[in-house]
Design a protein around this motif. Structure first.
Motif, mmCIF file in Angstrom:
data_model
loop_
_atom_site.group_PDB
_atom_site.id
_atom_site.type_symbol
_atom_site.label_atom_id
_atom_site.label_comp_id
_atom_site.label_asym_id
_atom_site.label_seq_id
_atom_site.Cartn_x
_atom_site.Cartn_y
_atom_site.Cartn_z
ATOM 1 N N ASN A 38 -17.107 8.823 16.892
ATOM 2 C CA ASN A 38 -18.104 8.742 15.818
ATOM 3 C C ASN A 38 -19.524 8.835 16.368
ATOM 4 O OD1 ASN A 38 -16.118 8.448 13.859
ATOM 5 N ND2 ASN A 38 -16.103 6.220 14.024
ATOM 6 N N LEU A 39 -19.742 8.282 17.551
ATOM 7 C CA LEU A 39 -21.060 8.362 18.169
ATOM 8 C C LEU A 39 -21.429 9.817 18.464
ATOM 9 C CD1 LEU A 39 -23.530 7.069 19.676
ATOM 10 C CD2 LEU A 39 -22.086 7.051 21.708
ATOM 11 N N LEU A 40 -20.520 10.537 19.112
ATOM 12 C CA LEU A 40 -20.809 11.926 19.453
ATOM 13 C C LEU A 40 -20.839 12.817 18.209
ATOM 14 C CD1 LEU A 40 -18.703 12.294 22.710
ATOM 15 C CD2 LEU A 40 -21.169 12.037 22.505
ATOM 16 N N ASP A 41 -20.020 12.511 17.237
ATOM 17 C CA ASP A 41 -20.027 13.282 15.995
ATOM 18 C C ASP A 41 -21.356 13.117 15.274
ATOM 19 O OD1 ASP A 41 -18.664 14.947 14.027
ATOM 20 O OD2 ASP A 41 -18.678 13.166 12.756
ATOM 21 N N THR A 42 -21.878 11.903 15.267
ATOM 22 C CA THR A 42 -23.188 11.654 14.659
ATOM 23 C C THR A 42 -24.289 12.389 15.424
ATOM 24 O OG1 THR A 42 -22.450 9.485 13.897
ATOM 25 C CG2 THR A 42 -24.826 9.864 13.980
ATOM 26 N N LEU A 43 -24.180 12.392 16.744
ATOM 27 C CA LEU A 43 -25.155 13.101 17.571
ATOM 28 C C LEU A 43 -25.114 14.606 17.288
ATOM 29 C CD1 LEU A 43 -27.174 12.888 20.008
ATOM 30 C CD2 LEU A 43 -25.216 13.358 21.484
ATOM 31 N N ALA A 44 -23.908 15.151 17.171
ATOM 32 C CA ALA A 44 -23.780 16.584 16.901
ATOM 33 C C ALA A 44 -24.358 16.942 15.538
ATOM 34 C CB ALA A 44 -22.309 16.981 16.982
ATOM 35 N N LYS A 45 -24.089 16.149 14.536
ATOM 36 C CA LYS A 45 -24.606 16.438 13.194
ATOM 37 C C LYS A 45 -26.123 16.340 13.147
ATOM 38 C CE LYS A 45 -20.434 14.994 10.748
ATOM 39 N NZ LYS A 45 -19.808 13.974 9.858
ATOM 40 N N LYS A 46 -26.678 15.421 13.915
ATOM 41 C CA LYS A 46 -28.128 15.270 13.911
ATOM 42 C C LYS A 46 -28.821 16.516 14.447
ATOM 43 C CE LYS A 46 -31.879 12.382 15.696
ATOM 44 N NZ LYS A 46 -32.260 11.182 16.463
ATOM 45 N N TYR A 47 -28.212 17.157 15.431
ATOM 46 C CA TYR A 47 -28.844 18.330 16.054
ATOM 47 C C TYR A 47 -28.156 19.639 15.644
ATOM 48 C CZ TYR A 47 -31.126 14.835 18.921
ATOM 49 O OH TYR A 47 -31.872 13.765 19.345
ATOM 50 N N ASN A 48 -27.451 19.588 14.519
ATOM 51 C CA ASN A 48 -26.852 20.791 13.947
ATOM 52 C C ASN A 48 -25.901 21.457 14.937
ATOM 53 O OD1 ASN A 48 -26.292 22.802 12.085
ATOM 54 N ND2 ASN A 48 -28.101 24.041 12.596
ATOM 55 N N ALA A 49 -24.978 20.654 15.463
ATOM 56 C CA ALA A 49 -23.969 21.177 16.387
ATOM 57 C C ALA A 49 -22.593 20.734 15.918
ATOM 58 C CB ALA A 49 -24.237 20.694 17.809
ATOM 59 N N ARG A 50 -21.558 21.187 16.600
ATOM 60 C CA ARG A 50 -20.192 20.814 16.280
ATOM 61 C C ARG A 50 -19.477 20.343 17.545
ATOM 62 N NH1 ARG A 50 -17.438 25.853 13.813
ATOM 63 N NH2 ARG A 50 -18.776 26.881 15.357
ATOM 64 N N LEU A 51 -18.399 19.581 17.348
ATOM 65 C CA LEU A 51 -17.616 19.086 18.476
ATOM 66 C C LEU A 51 -16.338 19.899 18.604
ATOM 67 C CD1 LEU A 51 -17.886 15.214 17.991
ATOM 68 C CD2 LEU A 51 -19.216 16.656 19.542
ATOM 69 N N ASN A 52 -15.975 20.203 19.829
ATOM 70 C CA ASN A 52 -14.714 20.892 20.090
ATOM 71 C C ASN A 52 -13.612 19.845 20.163
ATOM 72 O OD1 ASN A 52 -12.582 22.453 20.893
ATOM 73 N ND2 ASN A 52 -13.526 23.199 22.779
ATOM 74 N N THR A 53 -12.954 19.574 19.035
ATOM 75 C CA THR A 53 -11.948 18.507 18.968
ATOM 76 C C THR A 53 -10.590 18.936 19.498
ATOM 77 O OG1 THR A 53 -11.440 19.149 16.686
ATOM 78 C CG2 THR A 53 -13.094 17.428 17.008
ATOM 79 N N SER A 54 -10.467 20.189 19.933
ATOM 80 C CA SER A 54 -9.183 20.645 20.474
ATOM 81 C C SER A 54 -8.998 20.232 21.927
ATOM 82 C CB SER A 54 -9.069 22.166 20.355
ATOM 83 O OG SER A 54 -10.071 22.804 21.150
ATOM 84 N N ARG A 55 -10.073 19.810 22.576
ATOM 85 C CA ARG A 55 -9.990 19.443 23.990
ATOM 86 C C ARG A 55 -9.878 17.919 24.096
ATOM 87 N NH1 ARG A 55 -14.879 21.932 27.196
ATOM 88 N NH2 ARG A 55 -13.517 21.387 28.943
ATOM 89 N N LEU A 56 -8.668 17.449 24.308
ATOM 90 C CA LEU A 56 -8.464 16.015 24.442
ATOM 91 C C LEU A 56 -7.264 15.755 25.338
ATOM 92 C CD1 LEU A 56 -5.875 15.067 22.419
ATOM 93 C CD2 LEU A 56 -7.567 15.726 20.723
ATOM 94 N N THR A 57 -7.276 14.602 25.963
ATOM 95 C CA THR A 57 -6.165 14.172 26.813
ATOM 96 C C THR A 57 -6.120 12.657 26.805
ATOM 97 O OG1 THR A 57 -5.276 14.112 29.053
ATOM 98 C CG2 THR A 57 -7.662 14.264 28.854
ATOM 99 N N MET A 58 -4.924 12.115 26.675
ATOM 100 C CA MET A 58 -4.750 10.667 26.711
ATOM 101 C C MET A 58 -4.036 10.231 27.989
ATOM 102 S SD MET A 58 -6.253 10.192 23.896
ATOM 103 C CE MET A 58 -6.100 8.428 23.653
#
Length: 324
Positions: A38-58
């Motif tokens: 949520n922190l990075l998503d908020t940051l991306a929306k503030k600067y008109n960007a998007r997050l690449n949510t396909s890159r993840l690893t647990m």
């Protein structure tokens, strides 16, 4: 940075809940949440960007993901490495501060037959014996002064069975036409009987409702005496404990059982097998605490006494960009 015009930020999400939470919907869609997302998503929306949510690893630990940032394999880490001293050139501002403690298996209740020993401690027993001797002596002397010594034996000076019954709240023999002093002694016996029986009953009901625990662990020394080992991720031991708690590791290094794989460590801890304690961060413990509310009994507890590190900083790592 004012307007990134829809740029997809090359973020790699990883780590563990609740920093990054991954769930799959019934329609097959994957949803990413958690306070770090949520922190990075908020940051991306503030600067008109998007997050690449396909890159993840647990399966990779925050340390391993951070190394991928350092060697340039990935650009932005959203895994929250645990950093105490933050190099300004590699990290954003910390977004979370928390404690790192040990979660302990809840101690077992003592057997029922031992409850009575907890209720009636030896100090109370000695006090009753002393009071019995004192009151027996007073009653015997008072009877001799009154001339009613036919009801007493010389042994009653130390142990008067009637006084014993009275102190325990039962009926007891009283001298007919007793003097005022003797009546005062009888009143004292009545009061002691009420106090002792009422206190005993109150403590007994309290312990029956919530029995005391056996072998309560309040320190690392107490834990050492139980023979249990603290399951911990190997990188946490190397990067945090040996660097920032050297005295603890010098004394209690044999208390920790290292698990090399971060994925295995999370799986073992998530099983909530009460064989051994585990290291845990404060945000993660909140999840376990709420999860245990659905069980018949609490399996683990958060130990304030076994605190490993306080006020750990949680940060994201970023690579450098050369702007022409």
């Amino acid at each position: 940075m004012r307007n990134l015009k829809g740029l997809i930020l090359p973020v790699l999400f990883g780590g563990e809940e609740p920093e990054v939470i991954i769930s799959n919907e019934s329609n097959g869609n994957r949803v990413i949440g958690g306070f770090l997302f949520n922190l990075l998503d908020t940051l991306a929306k503030k600067y008109n960007a998007r997050l690449n949510t396909s890159r993840l690893t647990m399966s990779l630990s925050p340390y391993e993901i951070h190394l991928l940032v350092l060697n340039g394999t990935i650009e932005i880490s959203a895994a929250g490495p645990l950093i105490i001293q933050v190099p300004d050139e590699w990290f954003l501002y910390p977004y979370s501060i928390f404690d790192w403690n040990v979660m302990l298996p809840v101690e077992q209740n003592i057997p029922v037959y031992k409850v009575f020993a907890h209720v009636f401690k030896w100090k109370a027993f000695v006090l009753i014996i002393v009071l019995l001797i004192l009151i027996s002596a007073l009653v015997t002397v008072s009877a001799y002064i009154k001339g009613s010594n036919q009801h007493f034996h010389k042994f009653d000076f130390f142990f008067n069975i009637d006084c014993f019954r009275g102190i325990l709240g039962g009926p007891f023999f009283q001298i007919p036409n007793a003097s005022f002093t003797t009546k005062l002694i009888y009143s004292l016996i009545f009061l002691l009987g009420i106090m002792i029986v009422t206190s005993y009953d109150a403590f007994l009901q309290s312990f029956m409702t919530q029995p005391p625990k056996e072998n309560i662990i309040r320190s690392f020394d107490d834990l050492q005496s139980t023979g249990m080992k603290i399951n911990a991720f190997q990188a946490d031991i190397d990067e945090l404990l040996y660097k920032f708690r050297p005295q603890l590791m010098q004394k209690h290094s044999n208390l920790f059982q290292a698990i090399n794989s971060f994925e295995d460590f999370i799986k073992i801890r998530d099983s909530l097998n009460t064989t051994n304690p585990f290291t845990i961060t404060e945000p993660k413990w909140i999840i376990y605490a709420n999860q245990q509310k659905f069980y018949g009994q609490q399996l683990y507890r958060w130990s304030e006494e076994l605190c490993l590190l306080e006020n750990i900083l949680l940060v994201t790592s970023w690579t450098h960009y050369q702007v022409d």
